[in-house]
Design a protein around this motif. Structure first.
Motif, mmCIF file in Angstrom:
data_model
loop_
_atom_site.group_PDB
_atom_site.id
_atom_site.type_symbol
_atom_site.label_atom_id
_atom_site.label_comp_id
_atom_site.label_asym_id
_atom_site.label_seq_id
_atom_site.Cartn_x
_atom_site.Cartn_y
_atom_site.Cartn_z
ATOM 1 N N TYR A 1 3.530 11.803 2.385
ATOM 2 C CA TYR A 1 2.450 10.927 1.932
ATOM 3 C C TYR A 1 2.285 11.017 0.414
ATOM 4 O O TYR A 1 2.006 10.011 -0.249
ATOM 5 C CB TYR A 1 1.149 11.294 2.626
ATOM 6 C CG TYR A 1 0.070 10.251 2.478
ATOM 7 C CD1 TYR A 1 0.013 9.163 3.333
ATOM 8 C CD2 TYR A 1 -0.898 10.357 1.476
ATOM 9 C CE1 TYR A 1 -0.973 8.193 3.194
ATOM 10 C CE2 TYR A 1 -1.885 9.397 1.329
ATOM 11 C CZ TYR A 1 -1.918 8.325 2.196
ATOM 12 O OH TYR A 1 -2.894 7.370 2.045
ATOM 13 N N GLN B 1 -2.015 -4.625 4.782
ATOM 14 C CA GLN B 1 -1.901 -3.545 5.754
ATOM 15 C C GLN B 1 -2.559 -3.966 7.064
ATOM 16 O O GLN B 1 -3.702 -4.408 7.080
ATOM 17 C CB GLN B 1 -2.580 -2.277 5.219
ATOM 18 C CG GLN B 1 -2.378 -1.051 6.098
ATOM 19 C CD GLN B 1 -3.080 0.164 5.539
ATOM 20 O OE1 GLN B 1 -4.174 0.054 4.989
ATOM 21 N NE2 GLN B 1 -2.473 1.325 5.670
ATOM 22 N N SER C 1 -1.414 -0.118 11.293
ATOM 23 C CA SER C 1 -0.859 0.764 10.273
ATOM 24 C C SER C 1 -1.942 1.665 9.675
ATOM 25 O O SER C 1 -1.726 2.861 9.471
ATOM 26 C CB SER C 1 -0.206 -0.059 9.166
ATOM 27 O OG SER C 1 0.245 0.770 8.111
ATOM 28 N N THR D 1 -1.910 5.747 10.109
ATOM 29 C CA THR D 1 -1.896 6.588 8.912
ATOM 30 C C THR D 1 -3.114 7.495 8.883
ATOM 31 O O THR D 1 -3.020 8.685 8.560
ATOM 32 C CB THR D 1 -1.871 5.723 7.641
ATOM 33 O OG1 THR D 1 -0.729 4.870 7.668
ATOM 34 C CG2 THR D 1 -1.792 6.606 6.399
#
Length: 202
Positions: free
Chosen positions: A82, A105, A109, A113
């Motif tokens: 990351y 995004q 997603s 994340t």
């Protein structure tokens, strides 16, 4: 009520430290992308893990010590990845495009994340399960009240961070500000990963 406020104070003091999860929530808030979803995931996860710590801290420290290494190395690997992603964003300047309000995004997603940043971070378990759980042991007759206070702190913090970040949007209207943020996030991720790996050989 004393247990409630102690739980609130301990939880808020731990969660306010800059880390992978907070950095992600801040960035989502600045981008105004799926903020409610991200805030809900973080707050609910905190509440669940604090509940585990309050009710099972004794058993976990005695019977599940092997989980430490799994969380440590898995978390370090994700933080390195990351962090590299944040440095790449700073290098390419792609973060600045998000300030314009473009939807780049998907909610899937963002959720994945957020879950990864949360559940693969060993510090998350240290703070919520071990530290908060240990303090709760001082209130054997008021564990529910203690948990409610600690959980309330998490909801308060993440709602404030996620939805309050938009007021910093004018500061991040320039590409340079986004580059600085991406570099700062990348550094935070790598510093945490380095500390985790160094602790494994200490």
């Amino acid at each position: 009520m004393n247990a409630f406020f102690v739980g609130f104070g301990v939880s808020i003091s731990l969660i306010m430290a800059i880390g992978a999860q907070n950095a992600f929530v801040l960035k989502q808030g600045l981008q105004r992308q799926h903020v409610a979803l991200v805030v809900a995931i973080c707050a609910v996860t905190d509440a669940l893990l604090i509940g585990v710590g309050v009710t099972s801290i004794g058993w976990m420290t005695a019977e599940a010590a092997w989980m430490t290494n799994v969380l440590l190395f898995g978390g370090a690997a994700f933080l390195i990845f990351y962090g590299a992603k944040s440095f790449y964003s700073a290098w390419t300047g792609s973060g600045a495009l998000l300030a314009a309000g473009e939807v780049v995004q998907s909610w899937q997603s963002a959720a994945l994340t957020c879950i990864a940043v949360t559940w693969l971070n060993p510090h998350m378990y240290l703070d919520t399960v071990v530290l908060v759980g240990s303090v709760s042991a001082q209130y054997p007759d008021a564990k529910l009240t203690f948990w409610l206070g600690a959980a309330a702190a998490s909801f308060t913090f993440f709602v404030t961070l996620g939805f309050g970040a938009r007021y910093l949007a004018p500061v991040f209207s320039s590409r340079r500000a986004w580059v600085i943020l991406d570099v700062a996030v990348g550094c935070v991720m790598w510093v945490i990963a380095a500390k985790l790996l160094l602790s494994s050989v200490a």
